[in-house]
Design a protein around this motif. Structure first.
Motif, PDB file in Angstrom:
ATOM      1  N   THR A   1      36.617  17.475 -19.172  1.00 26.51           N
ATOM      2  CA  THR A   1      36.629  17.205 -17.739  1.00 26.51           C
ATOM      3  C   THR A   1      35.257  17.533 -17.166  1.00 26.51           C
ATOM      4  O   THR A   1      34.581  18.468 -17.623  1.00 26.51           O
ATOM      5  CB  THR A   1      37.723  18.024 -17.023  1.00 26.51           C
ATOM      6  OG1 THR A   1      37.728  17.686 -15.646  1.00 26.51           O
ATOM      7  CG2 THR A   1      37.480  19.516 -17.161  1.00 26.51           C
TER       8      THR A   1
ATOM      9  N   VAL B   1      36.998  26.248  -8.752  1.00 30.06           N
ATOM     10  CA  VAL B   1      37.863  26.204  -9.927  1.00 30.06           C
ATOM     11  C   VAL B   1      37.961  27.564 -10.590  1.00 30.06           C
ATOM     12  O   VAL B   1      39.044  28.041 -10.925  1.00 30.06           O
ATOM     13  CB  VAL B   1      37.358  25.144 -10.935  1.00 30.06           C
ATOM     14  CG1 VAL B   1      38.181  25.178 -12.212  1.00 30.06           C
ATOM     15  CG2 VAL B   1      37.406  23.758 -10.312  1.00 30.06           C
TER      16      VAL B   1
ATOM     17  N   LEU C   1      32.853  18.875 -14.358  1.00 32.73           N
ATOM     18  CA  LEU C   1      32.884  19.825 -13.244  1.00 32.73           C
ATOM     19  C   LEU C   1      31.467  20.227 -12.863  1.00 32.73           C
ATOM     20  O   LEU C   1      30.532  20.146 -13.668  1.00 32.73           O
ATOM     21  CB  LEU C   1      33.698  21.072 -13.618  1.00 32.73           C
ATOM     22  CG  LEU C   1      35.188  20.843 -13.919  1.00 32.73           C
ATOM     23  CD1 LEU C   1      35.813  22.103 -14.480  1.00 32.73           C
ATOM     24  CD2 LEU C   1      35.928  20.391 -12.677  1.00 32.73           C
ATOM     25  N   TRP C   2      31.308  20.665 -11.610  1.00 33.59           N
ATOM     26  CA  TRP C   2      30.016  21.101 -11.099  1.00 33.59           C
ATOM     27  C   TRP C   2      29.847  22.588 -11.380  1.00 33.59           C
ATOM     28  O   TRP C   2      30.679  23.401 -11.006  1.00 33.59           O
ATOM     29  CB  TRP C   2      29.916  20.838  -9.597  1.00 33.59           C
ATOM     30  CG  TRP C   2      28.598  21.226  -9.000  1.00 33.59           C
ATOM     31  CD1 TRP C   2      28.297  22.366  -8.351  1.00 33.59           C
ATOM     32  CD2 TRP C   2      27.391  20.452  -9.011  1.00 33.59           C
ATOM     33  NE1 TRP C   2      26.990  22.382  -7.949  1.00 33.59           N
ATOM     34  CE2 TRP C   2      26.405  21.211  -8.338  1.00 33.59           C
ATOM     35  CE3 TRP C   2      27.046  19.212  -9.520  1.00 33.59           C
ATOM     36  CZ2 TRP C   2      25.097  20.748  -8.156  1.00 33.59           C
ATOM     37  CZ3 TRP C   2      25.747  18.748  -9.342  1.00 33.59           C
ATOM     38  CH2 TRP C   2      24.800  19.513  -8.675  1.00 33.59           C
ATOM     39  N   CYS C   3      28.749  22.947 -12.058  1.00 36.18           N
ATOM     40  CA  CYS C   3      28.494  24.336 -12.452  1.00 36.18           C
ATOM     41  C   CYS C   3      27.262  24.853 -11.725  1.00 36.18           C
ATOM     42  O   CYS C   3      26.209  24.199 -11.735  1.00 36.18           O
ATOM     43  CB  CYS C   3      28.299  24.443 -13.957  1.00 36.18           C
ATOM     44  SG  CYS C   3      29.722  23.900 -14.912  1.00 36.18           S
TER      45      CYS C   3
ATOM     46  N   THR D   1      43.031  21.807 -12.111  1.00 37.16           N
ATOM     47  CA  THR D   1      42.344  21.007 -13.128  1.00 37.16           C
ATOM     48  C   THR D   1      43.191  21.074 -14.392  1.00 37.16           C
ATOM     49  O   THR D   1      44.264  21.678 -14.407  1.00 37.16           O
ATOM     50  CB  THR D   1      40.939  21.548 -13.422  1.00 37.16           C
ATOM     51  OG1 THR D   1      41.050  22.883 -13.939  1.00 37.16           O
ATOM     52  CG2 THR D   1      40.062  21.565 -12.172  1.00 37.16           C
TER      53      THR D   1
ATOM     54  N   ILE E   1      32.184  27.584 -11.033  1.00 43.23           N
ATOM     55  CA  ILE E   1      32.599  26.235 -11.407  1.00 43.23           C
ATOM     56  C   ILE E   1      33.385  25.638 -10.246  1.00 43.23           C
ATOM     57  O   ILE E   1      34.335  26.256  -9.741  1.00 43.23           O
ATOM     58  CB  ILE E   1      33.459  26.256 -12.687  1.00 43.23           C
ATOM     59  CG1 ILE E   1      32.678  26.911 -13.831  1.00 43.23           C
ATOM     60  CG2 ILE E   1      33.895  24.851 -13.077  1.00 43.23           C
ATOM     61  CD1 ILE E   1      33.484  27.065 -15.109  1.00 43.23           C
ATOM     62  N   TYR E   2      32.961  24.436  -9.812  1.00 44.35           N
ATOM     63  CA  TYR E   2      33.600  23.741  -8.701  1.00 44.35           C
ATOM     64  C   TYR E   2      33.975  22.331  -9.131  1.00 44.35           C
ATOM     65  O   TYR E   2      33.490  21.806 -10.130  1.00 44.35           O
ATOM     66  CB  TYR E   2      32.661  23.651  -7.491  1.00 44.35           C
ATOM     67  CG  TYR E   2      32.238  24.988  -6.930  1.00 44.35           C
ATOM     68  CD1 TYR E   2      33.010  25.640  -5.981  1.00 44.35           C
ATOM     69  CD2 TYR E   2      31.054  25.602  -7.336  1.00 44.35           C
ATOM     70  CE1 TYR E   2      32.624  26.858  -5.454  1.00 44.35           C
ATOM     71  CE2 TYR E   2      30.659  26.819  -6.814  1.00 44.35           C
ATOM     72  CZ  TYR E   2      31.447  27.443  -5.872  1.00 44.35           C
ATOM     73  OH  TYR E   2      31.060  28.642  -5.347  1.00 44.35           O
ATOM     74  N   LYS E   3      34.844  21.707  -8.326  1.00 48.85           N
ATOM     75  CA  LYS E   3      35.192  20.316  -8.572  1.00 48.85           C
ATOM     76  C   LYS E   3      34.096  19.362  -8.110  1.00 48.85           C
ATOM     77  O   LYS E   3      33.877  18.313  -8.697  1.00 48.85           O
ATOM     78  CB  LYS E   3      36.507  19.974  -7.863  1.00 48.85           C
ATOM     79  CG  LYS E   3      37.745  20.236  -8.688  1.00 48.85           C
ATOM     80  CD  LYS E   3      38.955  19.590  -8.039  1.00 48.85           C
ATOM     81  CE  LYS E   3      40.160  19.633  -8.962  1.00 48.85           C
ATOM     82  NZ  LYS E   3      41.337  18.953  -8.379  1.00 48.85           N
ATOM     83  N   THR E   4      33.431  19.717  -6.993  1.00 41.65           N
ATOM     84  CA  THR E   4      32.387  18.860  -6.409  1.00 41.65           C
ATOM     85  C   THR E   4      31.178  19.710  -6.060  1.00 41.65           C
ATOM     86  O   THR E   4      31.284  20.939  -5.934  1.00 41.65           O
ATOM     87  CB  THR E   4      32.907  18.159  -5.149  1.00 41.65           C
ATOM     88  OG1 THR E   4      33.243  19.154  -4.164  1.00 41.65           O
ATOM     89  CG2 THR E   4      34.147  17.323  -5.452  1.00 41.65           C
TER      90      THR E   4
ATOM     91  N   TRP F   1      26.059  18.885 -13.140  1.00 42.45           N
ATOM     92  CA  TRP F   1      27.328  18.509 -13.727  1.00 42.45           C
ATOM     93  C   TRP F   1      27.333  18.856 -15.218  1.00 42.45           C
ATOM     94  O   TRP F   1      26.348  18.659 -15.915  1.00 42.45           O
ATOM     95  CB  TRP F   1      27.571  17.006 -13.586  1.00 42.45           C
ATOM     96  CG  TRP F   1      27.826  16.559 -12.181  1.00 42.45           C
ATOM     97  CD1 TRP F   1      26.938  15.961 -11.339  1.00 42.45           C
ATOM     98  CD2 TRP F   1      29.047  16.662 -11.450  1.00 42.45           C
ATOM     99  NE1 TRP F   1      27.515  15.688 -10.138  1.00 42.45           N
ATOM    100  CE2 TRP F   1      28.828  16.102 -10.176  1.00 42.45           C
ATOM    101  CE3 TRP F   1      30.305  17.162 -11.762  1.00 42.45           C
ATOM    102  CZ2 TRP F   1      29.817  16.050  -9.208  1.00 42.45           C
ATOM    103  CZ3 TRP F   1      31.290  17.110 -10.791  1.00 42.45           C
ATOM    104  CH2 TRP F   1      31.044  16.562  -9.529  1.00 42.45           C
TER     105      TRP F   1
END
Length: 810
Positions: free
Chosen positions: A82, A105, A84-86, A152, A95-98, A71
């Motif tokens: 914000t 993203v 985000l999961w990298c 986002t 880059i993702y939201k989860t 994260w």
């Protein structure tokens, strides 16, 4: 001596004039050796390209190749952070939201980035990825071919600022990014793989290759890219042809010039001089990008940032429950970057289902196929809660879809015919496949406090030309809830009908809203039935954005009526659009281009300003127009039914002996007919591509001794066919030809009169049907009123009798 003379003559005969300069051509032996050497080089080149693509695909798909993932907080354009999961892979930062990597993203191309540590007053460790020339660092597609990322807060285009939880974590990310930056150059061994293609590559591999090879394009590069796509990418012989440059040049002179510079299968067909001049049609090109959300509730949910919540609260203070929202100016962050006229065309990506429906023999088979087509228009939806632009009065939109199986084309024309109330009229036609659709939609919006509904009031009329069957279709409404509290979610609701009065068949669908205590399985539910007269033929159940089942009542069997699987989506018809520079001032894409650009750049301030400019211009024109009524360009209103119909409506069935090709020009859909002789067929892609090439080059190609099948040179060809007489010495020939031409003109006038009479008869018949329906409704109302009065009289008599009995016995 003779042998020496012969050899000298042979050598001299091998010298040719090339570009005005005499050059020596190589001998046949040298040519063969050079060709064999070129073959070997290209085989090695293909093997190396495949190897690089395979290594890249394996590296990006293998989960063990992830350099680092965790994260990170990312700073957006609005100065807020914000989480985000990298996931860092060689050459890219995903880059993702989860952590599940379901909601992509964006993807950063590390080959274009520089890395620097950034000082920060707060806890943690900050670093910055940026482009030194302020260009975009984002890839246009995701690792699985996604076109649009999850919603986002707006992120900058040319840099990103990250914050790790601690300094040690930040140092680890810095080291990992430096490693990824250095390894990103390893994937430049196949720079043209995306262009040339490779039949051994999977679709996912091609997406990944395109992801890493994508870089921001300048305007000049975009123009070159568009021109190359117009002329046909398959003209690049680098990876498949064994011809030398001289042979390609010779082939271009003999073949390419005959068909406008595009090498197609049609160049192998025998050309005939009996062909009439090709139609001056609008040149269409295939649409490149398309937004497609996933099935289920996740793609219909919008997470609103704190700043946008403030805008919503300011807007809600002006509203009252039950208020119509048609005159309310909505904020730009909830806008889908396209016009409502464009959105209405989403129903025709599977128009080939209507082509199949017109061939069905039974009425039940036809309405089943029509229902399948109707369901195919709903799974294409934007990600999140988005609303298209309200069209400007007089705004138009046009596009089409090519049908490869039938070599036909479905044309779509739409126009905003009224602003208050907002009415959009549309017309869809494919005469060759035997169907057309016309209709108009009145868009209404109602506010209910925590929710609002967008009601599409109107009907579409589907007509099968050869059968003279008309199907009347209605639309569901869109319901948005969670505005004040809860999660903002968009759903479809209401009952819709598909009815054919001639065949006495009827289909009903109910779009169900998610119940208060419903789970994930109760989202986007749908149910319905199909009736033939009074008999129930089948029931329908499922989800409108995924699988829908039909159960036959006679046999009791259940089967899948519609399921937009990946295979079905891959068979979607390719939509053809008009290029931006070829559009009129009031065509949707050109009209809203600045607003769309600002929304795609996530610049809400500029988007609001550009939108205000258009709205202000519309108000100014309305003020100047005063009390004068607006006259639409392409549609007219029926005075009896008040429905809008296309001015250039043509409902004649297709005649293979007389009709040649259907085309569109300046919003007018028309048919080119054969003159007297039998002609070869026209190809849409061939006509449009060559016409586009002539426009790009700015000149017409020279007339050859054998003209091409779809020749556009109308100056050198006549619309009147040449006489079939072998000798021009016949006396009285000119008189006979003049008499023939006069008879042809008279026949054309008679045919036009007959067509006008038929159209008038159809209008009269439609008006009579509307009047009869209105009278029947009025009679039914009168009957119900009289029946109610009779019932009241009987009830009064009974009450009086009861009172009398009570009085007597008490």
């Amino acid at each position: 001596m003779e042998e020496t003379m012969t050899s000298t003559t042979t050598v001299q005969s091998e010298s040719r004039m090339f570009n005005g300069v005499e050059k020596d051509c190589p001998s046949p032996t040298e040519k063969l050796a050079r060709k064999e050497s070129l073959k070997v080089q290209k085989q090695n080149y293909q093997q190396e390209k495949k190897r690089a693509a395979k290594e890249l695909s394996t590296a990006l798909k293998d989960p063990s190749v992830v350099i680092m993932s965790n994260w990170l907080k990312i700073r957006g354009s609005l100065k807020s952070w914000t989480k985000l999961w990298c996931a860092l892979r060689p050459g890219v930062l995903l880059i993702y939201k989860t952590p599940k990597t379901d909601h992509w993203v964006g993807t950063i191309l590390l080959s274009a980035c520089k890395l620097i540590e950034r000082p920060s007053k707060k806890d943690g460790f900050c670093f910055k990825l940026y482009h030194p020339l302020d260009k975009s660092i984002w890839a246009v597609k995701g690792p699985k071919g996604e076109n649009v990322g999850s919603i986002t807060q707006p992120l900058p285009s040319n840099y990103l600022i990250f914050r790790a939880a601690s300094e040690s974590d930040g140092r680890c990310w810095m080291d990992a990014l430096e490693l990824a930056l250095s390894s990103s150059t390893l994937y430049k061994t196949a720079p043209k793989a995306g262009k040339e293609g490779d039949i051994s590559m999977t679709s996912e591999s091609s997406h990944l290759l395109q992801l890493l090879q994508t870089s921001p394009l300048t305007d000049t590069e975009l123009q070159q890219l568009n021109e190359s796509s117009l002329l046909g990418n398959h003209m690049e012989h680098d990876g498949s042809s064994d011809k030398s440059e001289r042979e390609i040049h010779d082939d271009w002179d003999t073949t390419g010039h005959e068909n406008g510079g595009r090498l197609t299968e049609e160049s192998d067909v025998e050309h005939s001089d009996e062909m009439s001049p090709g139609p001056k049609a609008t040149a269409y090109v295939e649409q490149v990008t398309e937004e497609m959300a996933e099935a289920g509730e996740a793609s219909q949910v919008e997470t609103v940032s704190e700043e946008n919540k403030g805008l919503i609260w300011g807007l809600l203070k002006q509203l009252r429950p039950g208020m119509d929202l048609s005159k309310v100016v909505l904020p730009t962050f909830i806008l889908e970057p396209r016009s409502f006229l464009d959105k209405l065309s989403d129903y025709y990506y599977h128009a080939d289902l209507l082509s199949q429906a017109s061939l069905e023999e039974s009425a039940y088979g036809r309405i089943k196929q029509v229902l399948r087509w109707y369901l195919s228009g709903f799974y294409k939806k934007p990600k999140g809660l988005k609303k298209p632009y309200n069209p400007i009065l007089g705004e138009t939109f046009r596009c089409c879809w090519l049908h490869p199986q039938t070599n036909s084309c479905t044309f779509y024309i739409a126009e905003q015919v009224s602003h208050h109330p907002p009415i959009s009229a549309f017309y869809v036609c494919n005469r060759k496949d035997g169907f057309c659709i016309s209709g108009s939609i009145l868009a209404k919006s109602k506010f209910y406090g925590n929710s609002l509904s967008a009601i599409l009031d109107g009907r579409a009329r589907l007509l099968f030309l050869s059968r003279d069957e008309e199907y009347v279709i209605t639309m569901p409404y869109a319901h948005c809830k969670g505005i004040l509290y809860g999660t903002m979610t968009l759903e479809l609701g209401g009952k819709v009908t598909i009815e054919c009065e001639k065949m006495k068949c009827y289909a009903e669908l109910e779009y169900k809203l998610k119940p208060f205590l419903g789970g994930a399985g109760s989202v986007n539910q749908i149910s319905g039935k199909i009736m033939m007269g009074d008999e129930l033929m089948a029931t329908i159940d499922g989800h409108w954005d995924s699988e829908v089942f039909i159960q036959e009542k006679r046999s009791g069997q259940q089967e899948t009526l519609w399921n937009p699987t990946q295979e079905i989506r891959s068979r979607r018809l390719k939509r053809q659009v008009v290029q931006l520079d070829q559009q009129g001032e009031f065509e949707s894409e050109r009209l809203w281009q600045h607003v769309t650009s600002a929304i795609l750049d996530r610049d809400q301030v500029r988007a609001t300003q550009e939108k205000f400019v258009l709205e202000e211009a519309q108000r100014r024109e309305a003020k100047e127009r005063g009390e004068r009524a607006w006259i639409p360009k392409l549609f007219q209103q029926d005075p009896v039914t008040s429905e809008w119909t296309y001015i250039h409506l043509d409902t004649r069935p297709w005649d293979n002996e007389a009709c040649l090709v259907q085309f569109e020009k300046d919003g007018v859909i028309q048919t080119q007919e054969k003159i007297h002789r039998r002609h070869n067929g026209l190809s849409y892609s061939h006509t449009w591509t060559r016409q586009h090439k002539s426009e790009i080059n700015g000149k017409h190609r020279k007339t050859s001794s054998q003209p091409s099948t779809c020749s556009q040179n109308t100056e050198s060809s006549s619309t009147t066919p040449e006489p079939t007489h072998e000798s021009s010495d016949n006396e009285g020939f000119s008189t006979q030809c003049a008499r023939c031409s006069k008879e042809v003109k008279d026949i054309a006038v008679i045919e036009a009169s007959i067509t006008s009479i038929k159209k008038t008869q159809q209008d009269i018949q439609r008006n009579l049907v509307a009047l009869s329906r209105q009278l029947s409704r009025q009679r039914a109302t009168d009957d119900s009123t009289s029946l109610t009065g009779r019932h009241c009289l009987i009830l009064c008599v009974l009450l009086l009798s009861q009172l009398l009995l009570n009085y007597v016995f008490t």
